[in-house]
Scaffold this motif. Structure first.
Motif, PDB file in Angstrom:
ATOM      1  N   HIS A 160      -8.447   0.722   1.005  1.00 48.66           N
ATOM      2  CA  HIS A 160      -8.453   0.886   2.461  1.00 48.66           C
ATOM      3  C   HIS A 160      -9.855   0.725   3.032  1.00 48.66           C
ATOM      4  CE1 HIS A 160      -4.591   1.893   4.330  1.00 48.66           C
ATOM      5  NE2 HIS A 160      -4.207   2.085   3.082  1.00 48.66           N
ATOM      6  N   HIS A 204       0.827  -1.204   0.000  1.00 43.40           N
ATOM      7  CA  HIS A 204       0.000   0.000   0.000  1.00 43.40           C
ATOM      8  C   HIS A 204       0.861   1.254   0.000  1.00 43.40           C
ATOM      9  CE1 HIS A 204      -3.906  -2.107   1.542  1.00 43.40           C
ATOM     10  NE2 HIS A 204      -3.527  -2.484   0.337  1.00 43.40           N
ATOM     11  N   ASP A 220      -9.068  -2.517   4.987  1.00 43.22           N
ATOM     12  CA  ASP A 220      -8.795  -2.081   6.359  1.00 43.22           C
ATOM     13  C   ASP A 220     -10.082  -1.842   7.141  1.00 43.22           C
ATOM     14  OD1 ASP A 220      -6.249  -2.228   5.555  1.00 43.22           O
ATOM     15  OD2 ASP A 220      -5.770  -0.109   5.711  1.00 43.22           O
TER      16      ASP A 220
END
Length: 267
Positions: A200, A98, A204
């Motif tokens: 993300h 990332h 995430d």
């Protein structure tokens, strides 16, 4: 009985709300403003990876000869997160970390990558603190990175996991999606940054956050919750200070731009 996750969510609610409502977001109104944001934020993306790899080192065996280390459950949790963060699929279907995706996104929008690249070069020669000093970074960046490395150097795996889980990237992506959509134009493509944000939100904000919460519960359930709370709050304060440093710089840059335009029109 209250678990650690609910405890930390309750204790950090106020400071998280202050970050979520920070005036920085309304001041990112142009591609130039976004460049400034990225030039600061890339250091947080980098030291996030350093915190991640510290957890992997502490929770798994990375030495030879290999020996079983710790709980198989926490080994699975951290290795699964590392796989996604360190070798995800980029926009073009190729493997990248990332951090590397972020650097590519910076280059696409025209942000200055020289400071982060110089910093990484210095790290191959100097200590972290010497590299920070030689790169001449804004104090908000320097303080943010120094705090992360204080946690890393503490060798307290529970605190590292808690900062990783509750003090880092889960706050950001969705807020910036709307900003990027407003700034993006046919002449100003932000597709790589948009993709980074989507990843993300998808990874995430979903899979990785659940893994990280479980990992922290395993490591910290029987630890001192007040101490954990204190360090997570401090991590969030450092985020707020970073945001304030970015906002200050955007305002300064815009005042300078306006002054130059005024002088140009009067000459």
């Amino acid at each position: 009985m209250q678990n650690l996750h609910n405890y930390l969510q309750e204790k950090t609610f106020s400071i998280k709300q202050s970050i979520l409502s920070h005036p920085l977001y309304t001041h990112i109104q142009s591609a130039e403003d976004l460049k400034t944001f990225m030039e600061f934020h890339v250091f947080a993306v980098w030291d996030f990876m350093s915190l991640l790899k510290t957890l992997q080192k502490n929770l798994t065996c990375v030495d030879v000869p290999w020996l079983p280390k710790g709980s198989a459950e926490t080994r699975y949790l951290i290795n699964e997160i590392v796989t996604g963060e360190e070798s995800d699929l980029n926009l073009y279907g190729k493997r990248q970390s990332h951090f590397e995706m972020y650097l590519d996104a910076m280059e696409q929008v025209g942000a200055n990558t020289k400071p982060i690249q110089q910093f990484l070069a210095y790290l191959q020669i100097y200590s972290l603190r010497e590299a920070l000093q030689k790169t001449s970074l804004h104090p908000a960046i320097e303080n943010f990175v120094k705090f992360t490395f204080e946690i890393i150097e503490s060798e307290k795996t529970c605190l590292q996991a808690a900062i990783f889980t509750y003090g880092r990237e889960d706050l950001i992506p969705e807020m910036f999606m709307a900003i990027v959509e407003d700034i993006q134009t046919p002449e100003n493509s932000l597709e790589l940054f948009t993709y980074y944000l989507h990843r993300h939100i998808e990874i995430d904000g979903g899979h990785h956050s659940h893994l990280a919460i479980n990992m922290t519960e395993h490591l910290c359930q029987n630890e001192n919750w007040v101490e954990i709370e204190k360090h997570v709050v401090e991590a969030l304060r450092k985020r707020a200070e970073l945001w304030a440093g970015i906002l200050e710089t955007i305002k300064t840059n815009n005042r300078e731009l306006l002054r130059n335009l005024t002088n140009s029109s009067n000459s």
